[in-house]
Design an enzyme around this catalytic site. Structure first.
Site, PDB file in Angstrom:
ATOM      1  N   ALA B  29       0.844  -1.203   0.000  1.00 56.05           N
ATOM      2  CA  ALA B  29       0.000   0.000   0.000  1.00 56.05           C
ATOM      3  C   ALA B  29       0.872   1.243   0.000  1.00 56.05           C
ATOM      4  CB  ALA B  29      -0.940  -0.015   1.199  1.00 56.05           C
ATOM      5  N   ASN B  96       7.021   9.926   2.237  1.00 52.45           N
ATOM      6  CA  ASN B  96       6.012   9.185   1.463  1.00 52.45           C
ATOM      7  C   ASN B  96       5.076  10.126   0.725  1.00 52.45           C
ATOM      8  OD1 ASN B  96       5.557   6.833   4.172  1.00 52.45           O
ATOM      9  ND2 ASN B  96       6.938   6.717   2.443  1.00 52.45           N
ATOM     10  N   ARG B  99       4.140  11.093  -3.109  1.00 60.37           N
ATOM     11  CA  ARG B  99       3.484  10.217  -4.065  1.00 60.37           C
ATOM     12  C   ARG B  99       2.356   9.380  -3.477  1.00 60.37           C
ATOM     13  NH1 ARG B  99       7.906   8.400  -1.878  1.00 60.37           N
ATOM     14  NH2 ARG B  99       8.207   6.206  -1.428  1.00 60.37           N
ATOM     15  N   LYS B 112      -0.226   3.367   8.767  1.00 57.75           N
ATOM     16  CA  LYS B 112      -0.717   3.387   7.401  1.00 57.75           C
ATOM     17  C   LYS B 112      -2.056   2.672   7.289  1.00 57.75           C
ATOM     18  CE  LYS B 112       3.265   4.005   4.415  1.00 57.75           C
ATOM     19  NZ  LYS B 112       4.185   3.431   3.466  1.00 57.75           N
ATOM     20  N   ASN B 160       9.485   0.017  -5.844  1.00 59.54           N
ATOM     21  CA  ASN B 160      10.805  -0.313  -6.393  1.00 59.54           C
ATOM     22  C   ASN B 160      10.691  -1.463  -7.404  1.00 59.54           C
ATOM     23  OD1 ASN B 160      11.757   1.538  -4.577  1.00 59.54           O
ATOM     24  ND2 ASN B 160      12.287  -0.029  -3.092  1.00 59.54           N
ATOM     25  N   ALA B 173       9.643 -10.618  -0.431  1.00 57.31           N
ATOM     26  CA  ALA B 173       8.180 -10.612  -0.451  1.00 57.31           C
ATOM     27  C   ALA B 173       7.675 -10.980  -1.838  1.00 57.31           C
ATOM     28  CB  ALA B 173       7.668  -9.237  -0.058  1.00 57.31           C
ATOM     29  N   CYS B 225      38.370  -7.845   5.205  1.00 62.85           N
ATOM     30  CA  CYS B 225      39.463  -6.932   5.543  1.00 62.85           C
ATOM     31  C   CYS B 225      39.288  -5.545   4.924  1.00 62.85           C
ATOM     32  CB  CYS B 225      40.806  -7.529   5.131  1.00 62.85           C
ATOM     33  SG  CYS B 225      41.287  -8.855   6.229  1.00 62.85           S
TER      34      CYS B 225
END
Lengths: 578, 705
Positions: B29, B96, B99, B112, B160, B173, B225
């Site tokens: 969402a 957020n 958008r 949310k 994304n 997910a 290292c």
């Protein structure tokens, strides 16, 4: 748009910042701490964090100075505005004389059942403003056609106008008004974006006379000058003592240096000539020369150099896109009213007229296999050359400005430096008047002729565009859209539309008789859509419209020039230039 | 006029009825999810369930069920009678709001779930929409095979890009939902955006590629290292600050894991002396950590990590004989405070190119397609972040801090974090880009280390992006993609599968939208080519022995009795039983922590056939036996000729886990899911305990594993 300063004049920005300041309480609410320390971003930067990473603060500055006018308050237009209010434009106005009805509420997310009976522009403005308190919104409840007559300057006060599903006559009147206003050099050049949708079909037309892109984000921007190294680079490459190096150092000489060195030796042996691009023999010979200094077979830097060996015979020159820009009359001849970009290009024209006839060196280097020390040495060489070229460019610019009687600081340093670093990434888009396309003249006429000639099998002009054009003519005659009366009239509307398309094509194409299936199908789809607003099509088009507005305002990326047709049934998007 | 009329006539009554009646699941969402939810409801989808994966807590989700009431019914006015929302840990962040339009300024810090539910109530109110929000977990046991089968269509609206920028959490997910959909045969539409780029992909079992058909690029890792002793780039310092020092001071302190990692590095040929030194260093940490809450605590940490540790490294002459290595300079606390500290010479000329992280043989961090992170000056007018010429464009967090400022920030953030650690001893702190205290600490620490090593410092803006996996996101791309998802959904519901298209949004002016016919499944795909069987079982009664003997050997192997197949039975990467291992046979599935929603995987020893996964579902209440099987066993599918090249068990990918602590501890702000199979470790499965530092090539997003 203003000519001398960029769209983000300091005054416009100051008022914007003051507005943003009242939202600082939000970030306090988030962090629950004392006043924000100096190193932390303010509320504005936080809200816009994800987009600042895309178009940087310069892009955001332009956006926060932008004033947008939406004419026609339907779902498509409001969705487009939503996408612009969220990232933070300065101001929007919605112009519509209509009163909200029940149908509007069911398709437009930015209306509420309580809006019914209220002026639609006021209602949508109120709800859209809720998205971002930093954005100013205004509603004008007036007839567009009348306003074009009584107050044409109103339209010229905006940075971009979106006309959503407007009446065809209004579209033309507004397009004419804006096109004429931009005719004089330095006059306001307001882009007009007309959108029309019916069912699953959508079309966006953009009219702008001239649009300057400061960064097209090209894939390759500059030459490394391998074939024509600047003296310091060549000297460095030649003076390297490869034999004295240990194997690690040897395998970390940047490939650029290896190539420059090989080219320099080659030229010495061949009377100054580069390897012949058309001779496979010479190319092979050059590669042999290149690897002759390799100490082990698997040295990665030599592999890289071999892969880039073509740079030795690909002559560095002014890129063709840049060349075209430099030859444009508006660049060849400049005046006090020329835009900054034209003055810079004019200076570049002078710059490239002397040896080595190349644009300034860029300080940026590609990724390469190298040790840190060797990389820095190489970077410093390019940087020094860039500084030198920049100084030469600035001197030329100063004389150009002086010649025109402009102050020496007429163009901000930041802009000059940006241009010099990225001369290959600028563009000037020359738009076309909407009227030509609507009257099926100019490029559209050419496209139709070409399309009906026997050599072309795939339609070029887009049957869908002609179908939409026919629908607009239909509206002008009947004052209603095809497919919006009784179901029984659909066939009649379809027939009339087909006749209209034939009427457009036949004067242009000799011996034209019948429309093929593609045209008939397109007309059917347009009529079937009934020019109603399908919320999903509206949202999709709103996304594309918003994207194009962002490109125009931030002056980044190539803009769509000038017609886009979306068919969501077939999942296609076609771009045309009419 | 009812909203339906126009849409109905366009879609046709049949498809419209499907749109109304099909239960659809939306996962996510965020940016795309907000757009998608709006479009679905406006188009007429009336049976939607939304699961939101809280970004800070993958797996934690809420769901909203929207069902359309009788249009004549009055609007539900009181939230109390229609909302049942439990705790939701994901709250709205200011970033957020550029958008995610269902959320407004006054909603910041609110869950949310509540806000989206409340806002969604206004969707098309004339139809009378009822909303139920509930708190759940997409990987929770309720969400099993039977659950996913209840949907006609699933839409992944996780922000994304899936394929282009794979963020481990979200990839996880995506992978989970993809597998469930493949197992259940439910159509899935996968989507993602990154800046101006976006993608929507329909996934239909046996017809198109699934999410896992195309192997995702493995994250790149740094040698231990490089991170701990010889950094040469800003990213090395940030990784060190975020995943090493932060954990050492505030995170879980697991000596065994640390030792194991170092021993492994040594075994793999890293310098033995360096490794032994790092071990000593680790021991010393435990001491400063204990003293952290004291007045001079932060200073003691500073002295240790920026002075003593560096001095000790410098004393190892051999280490600095490696060509290309640059010796660091230990920081002197008092000298830094009095601004008399002379930093070592920078490796890259910092003054002329403060943003340029271009350094030898590495990519400059070029953001997906944006100029902001592109420090090489290719995007000049947009690059208003030059330290040389401070302009009005300069934002606070795009300013470079001085060494002294970094030190002060270090001390301050140490105090803030240690105060939090003392106040809530059971809450494990972990890095979260939106948690200012943790970001400040990583920023200051990375920059101080960079200073000591002569590496260019980074601004807060840059560190946040590099440490926090930030992908640019804008409303326009999300709107376009959400529009495409709904169109593909309608196409699927119209059963016009030949019209399905994978859609790409690109920044190419000549062709901003690309369409492609989806590819057929990859024959070697480790997910969609496997066999899935619903297994209704009472886990309290069914023993592993019954499963092995009756279900696997008896039922599954029956048709192949002549082949004499031997089987290995696994769950989540652990071996439950194999031909030589039957210790667990008497245990019930419950005792083995196998519950509803999990999968038991069965592989034949010779790996002739593809794995068969038994998906644990609720037991059939009418059943007499502890389990119920489908009428017929599935046909075993032979593996392709070139066996098991792409083969990866799903849990091998899931190395994102921090080893589970022995005491029950709640993690706050962690991005890592807790191991979902408890502490049971049958067989020798050490990969779960593996801890490595990795970086993803793409966009310089990195993930600490």
């Amino acid at each position: 748009m203003p000519t001398r300063s960029s769209p983000s004049s300091p005054s416009a920005r100051a008022s914007k910042l003051a507005k943003m300041d009242d939202s600082i309480d939000i970030s306090q609410a988030v962090t629950g701490s004392e006043p924000i320390p100096s190193y932390r971003p303010d509320a504005r930067a936080r809200r816009y964090d994800r987009q600042l990473r895309l178009w940087a603060s310069a892009g955001q500055r332009s956006l926060e100075a932008a004033r947008i006018l939406l004419i026609g308050c339907d779902a498509t237009g409001c969705q487009a505005l939503k996408n612009l209010v969220l990232p933070g434009i300065a101001h929007f106005t919605i112009l519509s004389p209509r009163i909200t009805n029940a149908q509007d509420v069911t398709t437009n997310f930015f209306l509420h059942p309580d809006s019914i009976g209220q002026p639609i522009s006021q209602e949508a403005t109120r709800l859209l403003k809720e998205l971002n308190p930093a954005v100013e919104g205004a509603a004008r409840v007036e007839d567009v056609a009348e306003l074009i007559q009584t107050d044409p300057n109103f339209f010229l006060s905006f940075n971009i106008i979106i006309l959503s599903n407007g009446e065809p006559d209004v579209e033309l009147a507004l397009a004419d008004l804006l096109w004429e206003a931009s005719a004089t050099t330095g006059g306001p050049d307001v882009p007009l974006m007309c959108v029309r949708n019916t069912g699953f079909i959508g079309r966006i037309e953009i009219q702008i006379r001239e649009h300057c892109v400061v960064d097209t984000h090209p894939e390759t921007t500059h030459t490394l000058r391998v074939d024509e190294p600047f003296p310091a680079l060549e000297k460095y490459a030649r003076e390297l003592d490869l034999e004295a190096m240990d194997s690690l150092e040897h395998s970390h000489i940047p490939w650029v240096i290896l190539l420059v060195r090989a080219v320099s030796i080659w030229k010495e042996q061949h009377g100054g000539a580069l390897p012949d691009e058309n001779s496979d023999e010479e190319k092979a010979e050059f590669k042999k020369l290149l690897v002759s200094e390799r100490s082990k077979a698997d040295e990665e830097n030599f592999e890289e150099a071999l892969a880039k060996a073509f740079l030795a015979w690909n002559k560095s020159e002014v890129p063709s896109d840049t060349r075209n820009l430099l030859e444009d009359p508006s660049v060849v001849t400049v005046s006090t009213s020329s835009k900054n970009l034209h003055l810079l290009l004019h200076t570049l024209l002078k710059y490239t007229s002397t040896s080595p006839h190349l644009p300034p060196t860029s300080p940026a280097l590609p990724d390469l296999h190298s040790s840190t020390t060797a990389y820095i040495a190489l970077q410093n060489l390019y940087k020094a050359q860039y500084q030198e070229d920049l100084a030469r460019f600035k001197k030329l610019l100063a004389s150009v400005l002086e010649g025109l009687g402009l102050p020496p600081d007429a163009i901000p340093d930041e802009e000059v430096e940006g241009f010099v670093k990225n001369t290959g990434g600028v563009a000037i888009v020359k738009g076309r008047p909407l009227r030509e396309s609507k009257e099926a003249k100019g490029l559209l006429a050419e496209a139709i002729k070409e399309q009906f000639s026997e050599t072309f099998l795939t339609p070029l002009a887009g049957p869908m565009h002609l179908a939409l054009l026919a629908a607009e003519r239909f509206y002008s005659t009947h004052k209603r859209w095809p497919g919006t009366k009784e179901l029984s009239d659909m066939a009649e509307d379809q027939r009339e539309m087909e006749e209209t398309v034939k009427g457009i094509v036949s004067p242009l194409v000799e011996g034209f008789e019948e429309l093929d299936d593609g045209y008939v199908e397109s007309i059917t789809e347009v009529v079937r859509g009934g020019f109603g607003c399908l919320p999903n099509t509206a949202a999709f088009l709103g996304g594309i419209l918003g994207q194009e507005v962002l490109k125009l305002i931030t002056r980044q990326y190539q803009t769509l020039d000038n017609t886009v047709i979306v068919d969501l049934v077939k999942s296609t998007l076609d771009k045309f230039r009419f | 006029m009812p909203r339906a009329t126009h849409t109905k006539s366009l879609l046709g009554p049949e498809v419209y009825a499907k749109v109304r009646d099909t239960r659809v699941l939306v996962v996510g969402a965020g940016g795309i999810g907000c757009e998608l939810l709006k479009n679905l409801v406006l188009v007429g989808f009336a049976n939607i369930e939304i699961h939101h994966l809280a970004p800070a807590h993958p797996g934690v989700s809420f769901s909203i069920t929207i069902s359309v009431c009788c249009p004549a019914a009055p609007l539900p006015r009181s939230p109390a009678n229609s909302l049942t929302c439990q705790i939701d840990l994901d709250t709205i962040d200011l970033s957020n709001l550029n958008r995610q339009f269902l959320f407004r300024k006054p909603d910041i810090s609110k869950p949310k779930a509540l806000v989206a539910a409340a806002t969604a109530r206004h969707f098309n109110p004339s139809s009378g929409i009822n909303i139920h929000a509930r708190h759940g977990n997409v990987k929770e046991k309720e969400n099993d095979l039977e659950w996913i089968k209840g949907f006609g269509l699933v839409m992944n609206a996780l922000d994304n890009m899936g394929g282009v920028v794979s963020i481990v959490d979200r990839a996880d997910a995506r992978r989970h939902v993809n597998r469930l959909c493949q197992a259940a045969g439910v159509p899935l539409i996968e989507s993602g955006t990154a800046g101006y780029l976006g993608q929507a992909t329909p996934i239909i079992k046996d017809r198109t590629e699934c999410y896992d058909c195309v192997p995702k690029e493995a994250p790149k890792s740094f040698p231990v290292c490089t991170i701990r002793a010889t950094p040469s780039e800003p990213i090395h310092c940030i990784v060190w600050a975020k995943s090493y020092l932060f954990g050492k001071l505030f995170g879980e302190d697991d000596e065994a894991v640390d030792e194991e990692e170092l021993d492994k590095a040594k075994a793999e040929g890293e310098n033995a002396e360096e490794i032994d030194n790092l071990k000593k260093e680790a021991a010393a940490f435990r001491e400063v950590r204990r003293a952290l809450g004291e007045e001079d605590g932060p200073r003691r940490v500073f002295e240790k990590v920026f002075h003593q540790d560096i001095e000790r490294l410098l004393s190892m002459d051999d280490m600095w004989k490696v060509p290309g290595r640059v010796k660091p300079k230990a920081l002197d606390y008092d000298a830094v405070v009095s601004e008399t500290f002379v930093p070592p010479p920078p490796r890259t000329p910092a003054a002329s190119q403060p943003n340029g992280s271009a350094s030898a043989s590495t990519s400059a961090p070029a953001s997906a397609n944006g100029p902001a992170a592109n420090g090489n000056g290719a995007a000049p007018p947009s690059n208003g972040v030059k330290a040389t010429a401070p302009t009005q464009a300069q934002l606070k967090d795009q300013r470079e801090l001085s060494v002294k400022e970094n030190l002060e920030l270090f001390v301050d953030s140490c105090r803030r974090l240690s105060a939090r650690a003392i106040a809530h001893p059971n809450v494990l702190l972990s890095f979260d880009k939106d948690d200012d205290d943790t970001l400040d600490f990583v920023l200051a620490t990375a920059n101080l280390r960079a200073t000591a090593y002569g590496i260019a410092n980074k601004t807060r803006f840059q560190v946040k992006e590099m440490a926090g996996n930030i992908i640019p996101a804008i409303a326009t791309t999300n709107a376009i993609i959400a529009g495409m998802i709904v169109m593909q959904a309608i196409t699927i519901l119209s059963s016009q599968l030949d019209k399905l298209r994978t859609t790409f949004v690109r920044s190419i002016a000549s062709n901003p939208l690309g369409m492609a016919v989806p590819s057929p499944p990859n024959p070697a795909c480790p997910v969609c080519r496997d066999v899935y069987v619903p297994f209704k079982v009472d886990t309290t009664k069914c023993t592993l022995g019954e499963l092995v003997l009756e279900v696997v050997k008896g039922w599954l192997g029956e048709a192949h009795a002549d082949e004499d197949l031997e089987w290995t039975v696994l769950e989540g990467g652990r071996i439950l039983a194999d031909p030589d291992f039957d210790d667990n046979h008497d245990k019930t599935l419950e005792e083995l922590k196998i519950e509803r929603g999990k999968m038991i995987t069965v592989i034949d020893e010779d790996q002739v056939y593809r794995p068969v996964h038994f998906c644990i579902c609720e037991p059939d209440p009418q059943a007499v036996k502890p389990f119920t099987l489908p009428a017929h066993p599935p046909a075993l599918v032979p593996r392709p000729a070139k066996a098991s090249v792409v083969e990866t068990e799903p849990d091998e990918v899931e190395i994102v886990e921090i080893p589970k602590p022995s005491a029950p501890i709640t993690t706050a702000g962690t991005k890592r899911p807790a191991p979902d199979d408890g502490d049971v470790s049958v067989g020798s499965d050490i990969k779960r305990k593996r801890m490595a530092v990795v970086v993803q090539d793409e966009d310089d997003d990195f993930e600490i594993l």
